[in-house]
Every structure is written in C-alpha cells, then in structure tokens.
Write a protein that holds these residues in place. Structure first.
Motif, short mmCIF file in Angstrom:
data_model
loop_
_atom_site.label_atom_id
_atom_site.label_comp_id
_atom_site.label_asym_id
_atom_site.label_seq_id
_atom_site.Cartn_x
_atom_site.Cartn_y
_atom_site.Cartn_z
N THR A 66 10.79 24.01 -45.92
CA THR A 66 9.92 22.82 -45.90
C THR A 66 8.96 22.98 -44.73
N ALA A 67 8.09 21.98 -44.54
CA ALA A 67 7.24 21.97 -43.36
C ALA A 67 8.13 21.97 -42.11
N THR A 68 7.69 22.67 -41.07
CA THR A 68 8.50 22.79 -39.85
C THR A 68 8.91 21.44 -39.29
N THR A 69 8.01 20.48 -39.30
CA THR A 69 8.29 19.19 -38.66
C THR A 69 8.88 18.16 -39.61
N TYR A 251 14.97 13.11 -34.76
CA TYR A 251 13.51 13.05 -34.79
C TYR A 251 12.96 12.55 -33.45
N ALA A 252 11.68 12.85 -33.24
CA ALA A 252 10.92 12.29 -32.13
C ALA A 252 9.71 11.57 -32.70
N ALA A 253 9.33 10.46 -32.04
CA ALA A 253 8.10 9.75 -32.35
C ALA A 253 7.31 9.65 -31.05
N ALA A 254 6.07 10.14 -31.06
CA ALA A 254 5.31 10.20 -29.82
C ALA A 254 3.83 10.40 -30.14
N ALA A 255 3.04 10.52 -29.09
CA ALA A 255 1.62 10.80 -29.25
C ALA A 255 1.42 12.13 -29.97
N GLU A 256 0.37 12.21 -30.76
CA GLU A 256 0.15 13.38 -31.61
C GLU A 256 0.12 14.71 -30.86
N PRO A 257 -0.51 14.82 -29.68
CA PRO A 257 -0.51 16.12 -28.99
C PRO A 257 0.89 16.61 -28.62
N ILE A 258 1.78 15.68 -28.27
CA ILE A 258 3.15 16.06 -27.92
C ILE A 258 3.86 16.57 -29.17
N ILE A 259 3.74 15.83 -30.26
CA ILE A 259 4.40 16.22 -31.51
C ILE A 259 3.87 17.56 -32.01
N ALA A 260 2.57 17.77 -31.90
CA ALA A 260 1.99 19.05 -32.34
C ALA A 260 2.54 20.21 -31.52
N SER A 261 2.71 19.98 -30.22
CA SER A 261 3.26 21.03 -29.36
C SER A 261 4.70 21.33 -29.72
N MET A 262 5.47 20.30 -29.99
CA MET A 262 6.86 20.49 -30.40
C MET A 262 6.93 21.25 -31.71
N GLY A 263 6.00 20.96 -32.62
CA GLY A 263 5.98 21.65 -33.90
C GLY A 263 5.68 23.13 -33.75
N ARG A 264 4.73 23.46 -32.84
CA ARG A 264 4.41 24.88 -32.63
C ARG A 264 5.61 25.63 -32.06
N LEU A 265 6.35 24.96 -31.18
CA LEU A 265 7.55 25.58 -30.63
C LEU A 265 8.58 25.84 -31.74
N ALA A 266 8.81 24.82 -32.58
CA ALA A 266 9.79 24.96 -33.65
C ALA A 266 9.38 26.01 -34.68
N ASP A 267 8.08 26.21 -34.84
CA ASP A 267 7.60 27.26 -35.75
C ASP A 267 8.25 28.60 -35.42
N HIS A 268 8.45 28.86 -34.13
CA HIS A 268 8.97 30.15 -33.69
C HIS A 268 10.43 30.05 -33.23
N MET A 269 11.05 28.92 -33.50
CA MET A 269 12.40 28.69 -32.99
C MET A 269 13.40 28.49 -34.12
N THR A 270 13.16 27.49 -34.95
CA THR A 270 14.10 27.17 -36.02
C THR A 270 13.45 27.14 -37.40
N SER A 271 12.12 27.08 -37.46
CA SER A 271 11.43 26.69 -38.68
C SER A 271 11.89 25.27 -39.04
N ASN A 272 12.06 24.99 -40.32
CA ASN A 272 12.33 23.61 -40.71
C ASN A 272 13.81 23.22 -40.56
N PRO A 273 14.10 21.93 -40.43
CA PRO A 273 15.48 21.46 -40.54
C PRO A 273 15.99 21.73 -41.96
N THR A 274 17.30 21.77 -42.14
CA THR A 274 17.89 22.06 -43.45
C THR A 274 17.34 21.11 -44.51
#
Length: 394
Positions: A66-69, A251-274
């Motif tokens: 699925t989508a990473t986030t 989940y996290a809910a926050a300002a868009e720049p923070i969430i985007a940064s977390m998503g980029r990290l997860a792209d290279h860490m876990t990909s999507n949740p199950t």
C-alpha cells in the motif's frame, strides 16, 4: 570472536518491560506458576468485527503493498475519529500510519531532531522515549515530578527546563507508567510555554480511550490554539483502545511538512504497514464500539476493586490512577522492610520467590517504584496481590 558493533546500538538500554515479560514467560514454559503483571496490553481479544474485516480484506485480494503512509480509507477513518473525539481537523497529507505507535514515535523524533537538540521528558517516562531521542541524535532532558505532583510536569517546571537547544517536550496522557492524566487547565498552561518558545509537543495519546474521569477534561493539547495545532505531533493507535497490540498500527497527526518527512523516512525503513492490519484498524474506528466500551469499563472496575487492597499491603504506597491500566507504587519502604538494597532486588525476589512478575521503576526513571498492570484476569490479579501480601508478611 569479538564482533564490532555500532556505538549507537551499544548505548541503547534494554526495555525492562519486555525483559520482565520474557523472563516470566520462560519460567512459565519451565513449569513455574508465575503470574505476570508486567505486560502493557489488554487481556481481551481483538473484537470479532475487526478480525472479520481483516480476513475479508485478504479474501478480496488486499494483500499487496500500500502507500507508505497508509491506505486512504484508513486515513479518512482516523480523520473522522480525531474530529469527533478531539475536535481536530486534519487532511490526509497530515496523517502518517506506521507499524505501531512506537514506530511512529521513532519516525517523529527522526523528523524533528538534529544532533544536540534537547527534548524535555517528564519523569517518570515510558522506557522507550529516551532511547528513541538518543537514536535521533537528541538529548533527553529529564524533569522530575513526584508523588505529590501526581507525576505531572507543571508549566513552571517546563519553563525552567527550556534552553536555546530545546526542540520538543514529550507528554503522555493518560500516562504510562502512572495512569495519571493532564487536565485541560494544565495543558493550557504547558501549551503557553510551548507557544512562547516555539517548541514541538510530542503528544502521546495512546491511552486516550482508557480515561476514567470527566470526558470534558480529556482534551488533546493540539486542540487548544492554532499555534499548538501547528506545533503538536499527535501520536495514537489501535493497540490499547481496541486490544490490537499485535496488529502494529499506530498513527501521527501533524503539520504536513512533518508528516512528509516521516513518510520519506518510512519509504526506506519499513515501506507500508501490514495491509490487512490497516483494514482491521479501519473497522476499529468505523465499526461497532460496544466491545471496546465494555473493556474500558472493566479496567475501571478492576482499578476500583484492587486499589484498596494495594493500599493495605505493608510498605506499599500506590497513587490512584485516572486512566490506562497500571498501578505505579512506591515500594521503597517495602524493600527496606524485607532487607533489600534497592527495589530492583525486591522485584527480582518477588519473581524468584513469590512468582509474581512486576516491572521495576528504574526503567521509568523512578527506582523506588514498581509498575503492575491490571490488564490481567481479575482472579489471577487478586491471587498475585495475595502472594505479594504473603511475601511481605512472612
């Protein structure tokens, strides 16, 4: 062979909660009649409608990436929950779904901290906060609270701890390990300090549904002003509220720049949740809520039933919780009465001699305390308290 390891991982402290649970499990497997009071998870099974939704998703072929986030449908369910319960309005690009709230917290610290940044951590704290802050290059700044202050940081304490390096403060309400909850007035005062200095608030609300007081007092600090909405990273998930600890959806809910940064990290860490777990979580938020309500009521009933028994045990000084499912107990006198040098030794003897597993407070920054979880079968919990009482009196 002496294999080299990174300094980073060598400096990480082991989780005492997981360690005590593992040791109790090993003793049980060896045939010892151990009662474990260390686990931080409900003793209920996941509601059937959630299980059915996850199975149905797999039968329909939703078993791919699925989508990473997170899937859009789950994000919408989370947005609806935040609007209804906390009067918070978010858009899909402000929601990050991760592999459990612990993973989400890790990504949040990685997204906001640079080496040397300070994070204010009230004591006692959940054992993972300091380690995750250090892994992100940050420096945990511990602020003592104490029994008389209900283990809560005040706005004055917060202000005093702020330096030019302060980047964030961690708030956990209802709290692990104490079960204490910040009132709206307390959060307003703390929020003003955060606004004044432009400090992020990492608001861990994973036990938010397990609150026994006036629901009007249970607010998210993100809802108190426009500035705090921008500064707050709300952390939550389905683990505690819906007995879904093994599903690993937070989940996290926050300002868009923070969430985007977390998503980029997860792209290279876990990909999507199950994938199927996400569909289960979506049903948790959108579906029937009767079973969770029954669970919350059961925890409150257990707390009211067992708190007076704890007060009667020699050397035990508990603080009555207002949420979660833990008792946090000052047992320094009890340890002294039994001739132990410290509470860690006292807790070890409880396991070895009384066959009751508790978590020493040293892992939470308060070495005179123990934490016990009443997310346990009531008959077993009462038996464990009887064993502890006998241990103290014999």
């Amino acid at each position: 062979m002496d294999l080299p390891l990174s300094k980073r991982v060598q400096e990480i402290a082991a989780s005492p909660t997981l360690a005590i649970t593992a040791k109790a499990r090993e003793m049980k497997q060896a045939g010892v009649d151990v009662i474990g009071l260390g686990a931080g998870e409900p003793d209920f099974n996941t509601p059937q409608n959630i299980i059915d939704a996850a199975v149905d998703s797999m039968n329909k072929g939703f078993t791919k990436y699925t989508a990473t986030t997170g899937i859009p449908e789950l994000k919408q369910a989370i947005i609806g929950k935040l609007q209804q319960d906390q009067d918070l309005a978010y858009k899909p690009n402000q929601i990050f779904v991760g592999t459990g709230a612990k993973h989400v917290l890790y990504c949040a610290f990685q997204a906001i901290l640079n080496p040397g940044d300070e994070v204010i951590v009230p004591v006692p704290y959940w054992v993972t906060y300091p380690e995750q802050i250090k892994l992100a290059g940050g420096v945990p700044i511990f602020v003592e609270t104490g029994f008389e202050a209900d283990f809560k940081i005040t706005a004055a304490d917060f202000e005093k701890a702020v330096t030019s390096k302060t980047r964030a403060i961690v708030l956990n309400s209802p709290n692990n390990p104490t079960g204490m909850t910040y009132s709206k007035a307390e959060l307003v005062a703390i929020g003003k300090v955060a606004e004044k200095h432009g400090i992020y608030v990492v608001s861990d609300e994973i036990y938010e549904k397990l609150y026994y007081g006036d629901k009007k007092e249970l607010v998210s600090i993100a809802s108190l002003s426009d500035a705090l909405y921008q500064l707050t990273i709300v952390i939550n998930g389905v683990s505690k509220a819906y007995a879904m600890t093994g599903w690993r959806i937070g989940y996290a809910a926050a300002a868009e720049p923070i969430i985007a940064s977390m998503g980029r990290l997860a792209d290279h860490m876990t990909s999507n949740p199950t994938a199927n777990a996400q569909y289960g979580a979506m049903e948790a938020y959108n579906g029937e809520q009767a079973v969770p309500e029954t669970m919350y009521q059961a925890f409150e009933e257990r707390m009211e039933r067992f708190y007076p028994i704890l007060e009667s045990i020699p050397g035990f000084k508990p603080k009555k919780p207002s949420g979660a499912f833990y008792f946090f107990i000052d047992v320094a006198e009890a340890a002294q009465m039994k001739g132990f040098a410290d509470v860690d030794a006292f807790a070890k003897s409880l396991l070895d001699d009384a066959f009751v597993a508790v978590v020493p407070g040293s892992g939470f920054g308060m070495p005179d305390y123990i934490r016990i979880s009443y997310a346990t079968d009531p008959a077993l919990f009462e038996q464990a308290l009887n064993r502890i009482n006998d241990f103290m009196k014999n």
